[in-house]
Design an enzyme around this catalytic site. Structure first.
Site, PDB file in Angstrom:
ATOM      1  N   HIS A   1       1.007  -1.061   0.019  1.00 43.72           N
ATOM      2  CA  HIS A   1       0.055  -0.199  -0.101  1.00 43.72           C
ATOM      3  C   HIS A   1       0.703   1.237  -0.047  1.00 43.72           C
ATOM      4  CE1 HIS A   1      -3.184   2.681   1.251  1.00 43.72           C
ATOM      5  NE2 HIS A   1      -3.864   1.881   0.285  1.00 43.72           N
TER       6      HIS A   1
ATOM      7  N   ASP B   1      -7.984  -5.254  -0.663  1.00 44.34           N
ATOM      8  CA  ASP B   1      -8.485  -6.116  -1.543  1.00 44.34           C
ATOM      9  C   ASP B   1      -8.190  -7.661  -1.257  1.00 44.34           C
ATOM     10  OD1 ASP B   1      -9.588  -4.308  -3.361  1.00 44.34           O
ATOM     11  OD2 ASP B   1      -7.691  -3.599  -3.942  1.00 44.34           O
TER      12      ASP B   1
HETATM   13  N1  ACO Z   1       3.807  -7.940  -4.695  1.00 44.19           N
HETATM   14  C1  ACO Z   1       5.235  -7.845  -4.578  1.00 44.19           C
HETATM   15  N2  ACO Z   1       6.019  -6.916  -4.379  1.00 44.19           N
HETATM   16  C2  ACO Z   1       5.434  -5.762  -4.232  1.00 44.19           C
HETATM   17  C3  ACO Z   1       4.102  -5.718  -3.926  1.00 44.19           C
HETATM   18  C4  ACO Z   1       3.337  -6.534  -4.418  1.00 44.19           C
HETATM   19  N3  ACO Z   1       1.657  -6.797  -4.015  1.00 44.19           N
HETATM   20  N4  ACO Z   1       3.885  -4.315  -3.950  1.00 44.19           N
HETATM   21  C5  ACO Z   1       4.881  -3.737  -3.983  1.00 44.19           C
HETATM   22  N5  ACO Z   1       5.839  -4.561  -4.192  1.00 44.19           N
HETATM   23  C6  ACO Z   1       7.265  -4.068  -4.230  1.00 44.19           C
HETATM   24  C7  ACO Z   1       7.401  -3.571  -5.731  1.00 44.19           C
HETATM   25  O1  ACO Z   1       8.077  -4.397  -6.706  1.00 44.19           O
HETATM   26  C8  ACO Z   1       8.793  -2.696  -5.321  1.00 44.19           C
HETATM   27  O2  ACO Z   1       9.933  -3.327  -5.344  1.00 44.19           O
HETATM   28  P1  ACO Z   1      11.235  -2.769  -5.685  1.00 44.19           P
HETATM   29  O3  ACO Z   1      11.652  -1.587  -5.086  1.00 44.19           O
HETATM   30  O4  ACO Z   1      12.147  -3.852  -5.362  1.00 44.19           O
HETATM   31  O5  ACO Z   1      11.015  -2.682  -7.143  1.00 44.19           O
HETATM   32  C9  ACO Z   1       8.315  -2.079  -4.009  1.00 44.19           C
HETATM   33  O6  ACO Z   1       7.635  -3.097  -3.305  1.00 44.19           O
HETATM   34  C10 ACO Z   1       7.530  -0.627  -3.929  1.00 44.19           C
HETATM   35  O7  ACO Z   1       6.216  -0.899  -4.922  1.00 44.19           O
HETATM   36  P2  ACO Z   1       5.756  -0.090  -5.671  1.00 44.19           P
HETATM   37  O8  ACO Z   1       4.655  -0.609  -6.662  1.00 44.19           O
HETATM   38  O9  ACO Z   1       6.558   1.409  -6.133  1.00 44.19           O
HETATM   39  O10 ACO Z   1       4.722   1.012  -4.463  1.00 44.19           O
HETATM   40  P3  ACO Z   1       3.781   1.945  -4.591  1.00 44.19           P
HETATM   41  O11 ACO Z   1       3.562   2.497  -3.419  1.00 44.19           O
HETATM   42  O12 ACO Z   1       3.951   2.705  -6.014  1.00 44.19           O
HETATM   43  O13 ACO Z   1       2.557   0.796  -4.866  1.00 44.19           O
HETATM   44  C11 ACO Z   1       0.657  -0.472  -4.760  1.00 44.19           C
HETATM   45  C12 ACO Z   1       1.399   0.886  -4.210  1.00 44.19           C
HETATM   46  C13 ACO Z   1       0.232  -0.021  -6.054  1.00 44.19           C
HETATM   47  C14 ACO Z   1      -0.491  -0.729  -3.874  1.00 44.19           C
HETATM   48  C15 ACO Z   1       1.451  -1.633  -4.898  1.00 44.19           C
HETATM   49  O14 ACO Z   1       1.704  -2.278  -3.811  1.00 44.19           O
HETATM   50  C16 ACO Z   1       0.818  -2.716  -5.718  1.00 44.19           C
HETATM   51  O15 ACO Z   1       0.929  -2.851  -6.974  1.00 44.19           O
HETATM   52  N6  ACO Z   1       0.278  -3.786  -5.053  1.00 44.19           N
HETATM   53  C17 ACO Z   1      -0.375  -4.816  -5.819  1.00 44.19           C
HETATM   54  C18 ACO Z   1      -1.679  -4.468  -6.136  1.00 44.19           C
HETATM   55  C19 ACO Z   1      -2.958  -4.141  -5.204  1.00 44.19           C
HETATM   56  O16 ACO Z   1      -3.064  -4.827  -4.398  1.00 44.19           O
HETATM   57  N7  ACO Z   1      -3.434  -2.918  -5.250  1.00 44.19           N
HETATM   58  C20 ACO Z   1      -4.482  -2.404  -4.390  1.00 44.19           C
HETATM   59  C21 ACO Z   1      -4.113  -1.302  -3.289  1.00 44.19           C
HETATM   60  S1  ACO Z   1      -5.307  -1.079  -2.375  1.00 44.19           S
HETATM   61  C22 ACO Z   1      -6.384  -0.178  -3.214  1.00 44.19           C
HETATM   62  O17 ACO Z   1      -6.150   0.611  -4.224  1.00 44.19           O
HETATM   63  C23 ACO Z   1      -8.001  -0.144  -2.648  1.00 44.19           C
END
Ligand code: ACO
Length: 371
Positions: free
Chosen positions: A257, A308
């Site tokens: 998140h 989610d």
């Molecule tokens: N699984 C594995 N790795 C993850 C995940 C995940 N679900 N989420 C983040 N990471 C990792 C990324 O790969 C990244 O790693 P790196 O630095 O080695 O490249 C690091 O954690 C940071 O991730 P970002 O995507 O840059 O974080 P951001 O704050 O931009 O994104 C988000 C947040 C979009 C929610 C992200 O965690 C994600 O894509 N999660 C999966 C999708 C999801 O569940 N979305 C629902 C969110 S809640 C909502 O909207 C209601």
């Protein structure tokens, strides 16, 4: 300094919702989400979000009555929906149906607060009807008319399945609706506020929000979670599947998140509901698989389940079709979106940030025939 994804940028002041990512706290208008999930109803939460305080008994009953009275869709909207290709994704149907509804709203040309509250009431009442009607229509059935003696949650499950849901199902969905109602400047709410900031109408702002929620990085993640759980299929296969995803640097939907760096307080309730509903079914497979995934992702990536993750098994156990999971999220979030649009209108300034230009400069124009 550019902040990728506007991370930690404060883009508005708001009294509606406070997300404390460090402590894992979520507050609506001063009330902790744990208290609301325990004691409130979705309808009361809607009042709280729109009016900034808890309703009196009369105010509560008036809003409930209004929400029940506005559930029907205009016949033309149903007719248009019947002409949509049956394969249309439900979020696209929701987005399009809301656009059509705008043309039938008696207050369409009035952008005053009272008219906008009436529009917000209609939208909140009609979202569940659009979603359930679409499920009936695409399955070749006549839409089941909404009832006025059931709650938002109970009526939705009734319209979807044609039978009155039991108390556990109704209250589980009611709590899920409370938990999803608002979340500060999440992507879809921000989209709604940007649109409202131009002083366009509330329907246009909501259409922008629906399109934004649909993405797999936002509300679309709950559908991805159930797809993953069903693909894995059984508990002993969890470990290998998740290990492979992590090795391939794939994101596991339902984790991580932008704001929460600890347990998402909404996940606490949804996890419990997933277990309760699993026990009722006499089948804890999805719950046990989810727990295992949760442990693995926390140990490997230090990431927590977001809203989610467990909502996926909750909705599945409530008998909701998989591709309606994100629309069900929208059915709740419409209350927060409209609250934010009302707040934006009440103290508006056009939202217009800048971009740091990183392209070329001083290029000379070469006529087409010389390129
Ligand atoms: N699984 C594995 N790795 C993850 C995940 C995940 N679900 N989420 C983040 N990471 C990792 C990324 O790969 C990244 O790693 P790196 O630095 O080695 O490249 C690091 O954690 C940071 O991730 P970002 O995507 O840059 O974080 P951001 O704050 O931009 O994104 C988000 C947040 C979009 C929610 C992200 O965690 C994600 O894509 N999660 C999966 C999708 C999801 O569940 N979305 C629902 C969110 S809640 C909502 O909207 C209601």
């Amino acid at each position: 300094m550019t902040k990728a994804g506007l991370e930690d940028v404060v883009a508005a002041t708001s009294t509606i919702c406070d997300v404390n990512g460090k402590e894992g706290r979520l507050i609506y208008q001063g009330y902790d989400i744990h208290d609301l999930a325990k004691h409130s109803t979705f309808e009361e939460t809607v009042y709280l979000l729109w009016f900034g305080r808890m309703p009196t008994k009369t105010e509560y009953e008036t809003l409930v009555k209004e929400l029940k009275a506005n559930r029907q869709l205009p016949a033309t909207v149903i007719k248009v929906m019947k002409d949509f290709p049956k394969t249309t994704p439900p979020m696209d149907v929701l987005r399009s149906a809301v656009s059509v509804l705008a043309m039938f709203d008696p207050d369409a040309l009035d952008n005053g607060r009272e008219a906008n509250i009436r529009k917000a009431t209609r939208l909140t009442s009609q979202f569940p009807t659009i979603i359930a009607h679409w499920d009936n229509i695409r399955n070749g059935k006549e839409p089941i008319a909404p009832r006025t003696d059931l709650s938002t949650a109970g009526n939705f499950l009734y319209m979807l399945n044609g039978k009155e849901p039991d108390e556990l199902s109704t209250r589980s969905l009611d709590i899920a609706l409370i938990l999803h109602a608002d979340h500060e400047l999440n992507a879809s709410t921000f989209a709604a506020r940007v649109a409202a900031g131009t002083l366009t109408d509330i329907y246009s702002a909501i259409v922008a929000a629906i399109g934004t929620l649909a993405g797999p990085l936002h509300g679309g993640a709950n559908q991805e979670v159930i797809k993953m759980l069903l693909k894995i299929g059984e508990e002993p296969k969890v470990e290998a599947h998740i290990k492979k995803m992590l090795e391939e640097h794939k994101k596991v939907s339902g984790f991580g998140h932008r704001v929460y760096k600890t347990e998402d307080p909404r996940a606490t309730h949804l996890r419990k509901m997933s277990e309760e509903l699993g026990k009722r079914e006499g089948n804890l497979k999805l719950y046990n698989m989810s727990r295992k995934i949760e442990e693995m992702i926390l140990a490997d990536k230090g990431l927590y389940a977001n809203v989610d993750f467990y909502s996926a098994s909750v909705y599945y156990l409530l008998g909701i079709p998989q591709d309606l999971f994100t629309p069900v999220f929208a059915m709740s979030r419409i209350s927060g979106w409209t609250a934010h649009v009302l707040e934006q209108y009440s103290n508006n300034r056009l939202i217009r940030p800048r971009a740091e230009y990183t392209g070329p400069s001083n290029l000379n124009y070469v006529p087409l025939e010389q390129r």
